[in-house]
Design an enzyme around this catalytic site. Structure first.
Site, short mmCIF file in Angstrom:
data_model
loop_
_atom_site.label_atom_id
_atom_site.label_comp_id
_atom_site.label_asym_id
_atom_site.label_seq_id
_atom_site.Cartn_x
_atom_site.Cartn_y
_atom_site.Cartn_z
N CYS A 57 0.82 -1.22 0.00
CA CYS A 57 0.00 0.00 0.00
C CYS A 57 0.85 1.27 0.00
O CYS A 57 1.69 1.47 0.89
CB CYS A 57 -0.91 -0.01 1.23
N TYR A 84 -4.63 6.00 -9.51
CA TYR A 84 -5.89 5.28 -9.21
C TYR A 84 -7.02 5.77 -10.11
O TYR A 84 -7.88 5.00 -10.52
CB TYR A 84 -6.27 5.48 -7.73
N1 GSH Z 1 -8.53 4.86 2.68
C1 GSH Z 1 -7.55 5.85 2.49
C2 GSH Z 1 -6.15 5.33 2.18
C3 GSH Z 1 -5.81 4.00 2.68
C4 GSH Z 1 -6.14 2.93 1.67
O1 GSH Z 1 -6.90 3.13 0.71
N2 GSH Z 1 -5.56 1.79 1.86
C5 GSH Z 1 -5.88 0.66 1.01
C6 GSH Z 1 -4.63 -0.05 0.53
S1 GSH Z 1 -3.66 0.91 -0.56
C7 GSH Z 1 -6.64 -0.33 1.86
O2 GSH Z 1 -6.29 -0.55 2.99
N3 GSH Z 1 -7.68 -0.95 1.31
C8 GSH Z 1 -8.42 -1.94 2.03
C9 GSH Z 1 -9.63 -2.43 1.31
O3 GSH Z 1 -9.97 -1.89 0.26
O4 GSH Z 1 -10.23 -3.41 1.80
C10 GSH Z 1 -7.93 6.79 1.37
O5 GSH Z 1 -8.52 6.28 0.41
O6 GSH Z 1 -7.62 7.95 1.43
#
Ligand code: GSH
Length: 315
Positions: free
Chosen positions: A50, A182
């Site tokens: 991540c 993204y």
């Molecule tokens: N959620 C935060 C950043 C953290 C994030 O998106 N982490 C991802 C990995 S890069 C995650 O943990 N995803 C878990 C999931 O989708 O189940 C944002 O979008 O600003």
């Protein structure tokens, strides 16, 4: 809006929109939210895949906080409840004693935002509850709240006199590059993808120019601006170029950005924080909506990261 993985959404125009709601509590010197800075008390939960977690890993390492804040590393591929500690013996984090990061989120009495179970997250080991998952704030707090416990020669990553410039640079890079990849990858229509692609490359071209005469993004030292951009650059060829269709060039074909990225890899030991296998496994095998076979590529060749970067003279 239709929901996708990663707490992401595609709006009516087919454009990707990131959910940015976080747990508001912070770990501070004065403990105003009930979570005072305390060595050994907190555990930083990350995935090496991540990019948002990567900022916290880099900051913790640069500041020498490894013995003060321990780290739980989740496996790169999710189960239906998101991150699991499947790399650990018995599939259980040895300190938290739980198999899933969701267990630490569920332990919070007040619940957590709809953006879900995400890394990075800091868990209070005395209660097993997630304290914060706000990666923007976590990084700043590691710099400003944990000063007493940083190593003696820790760099000042957020110097007062450069803060405005660092934040301005970082905000632009966040929207156009960190989040821009993204936007390309999760675009739901051709028009949305085309627009996202153009936005991304406009900013990457600007950065290529900006860094041609200076070693670091802001000032003449490593700052949070570099720490925030770099996790996207290091994932570029392994994940974003193919999986997210950011494919005008590879990082290795952008001479300035490639040398800049190698400089940080080598000079500031950023390289020791990278696991390309975790990066590829996560992106290609977790986002099955854009890679339905889940097949993970063998490439790219990453041996070039240790090649001389030639940027010393810009210092
Ligand atoms: N959620 C935060 C950043 C953290 C994030 O998106 N982490 C991802 C990995 S890069 C995650 O943990 N995803 C878990 C999931 O989708 O189940 C944002 O979008 O600003």
């Amino acid at each position: 809006m239709s929901e996708k993985k990663q707490g992401t959404y595609v709006n009516a125009e087919g454009s990707y929109e990131r959910k940015t709601r976080y747990i508001p509590e912070r770990i501070t010197k004065d403990g105003r939210d009930g979570f005072p800075v305390e060595p050994g008390r907190y555990r930083l939960a990350v995935s090496r895949a991540c990019p948002w977690a990567h900022r916290t890993i880099l900051t913790r390492q640069l500041l020498g906080l490894e013995d003060v804040i321990s780290m739980a590393v989740a496996g790169p591929v999710h189960d239906e409840d998101s991150w699991t500690f499947d790399l650990d013996p018995g599939g259980v984090d040895p300190v938290l004693g739980v198999p899933k990061l969701k267990d630490a989120y569920d332990a919070r009495p007040d619940g957590y935002p709809e953006s879900g179970v995400t890394v990075p997250a800091i868990v209070d080991t005395t209660t097993g509850q997630v304290v914060t998952n706000d990666f923007h704030q976590i990084v700043k707090d590691l710099v400003t709240e944990w000063t007493e416990h940083q190593r003696e020669d820790a760099p000042d990553l957020w110097p007062e006199h450069l803060r405005d410039e660092i934040e301005e640079m970082s905000d632009l890079n966040y929207s156009e590059v960190n989040n821009g990849v993204y936007r390309c990858g999760f675009a739901g229509t051709q028009d949305a993808y085309d627009a996202a692609y153009d936005r991304l490359w406009k900013r990457l071209d600007e950065l290529e120019e900006h860094l041609s005469t200076r070693r670091y993004l802001v000032g003449d030292q490593l700052t949070l601006a570099d720490v925030r951009l770099w996790p996207t650059l290091v994932r570029f060829d392994a994940a974003y170029h193919g999986h997210f269709k950011c494919n005008r060039q590879k990082l290795t074909e952008m001479p300035v950005l490639w040398a800049y990225a190698r400089d940080l890899w080598q000079t500031h030991d950023f390289g020791s924080t990278v696991n390309f296998e975790h990066i590829k496994a996560h992106y290609y095998a977790t986002h099955l909506d854009i890679n339905p076979t889940g097949v993970v590529p063998k490439g790219p060749d990453v041996s070039g990261w240790d090649e001389p970067h030639g940027r010393e003279s810009l210092a």
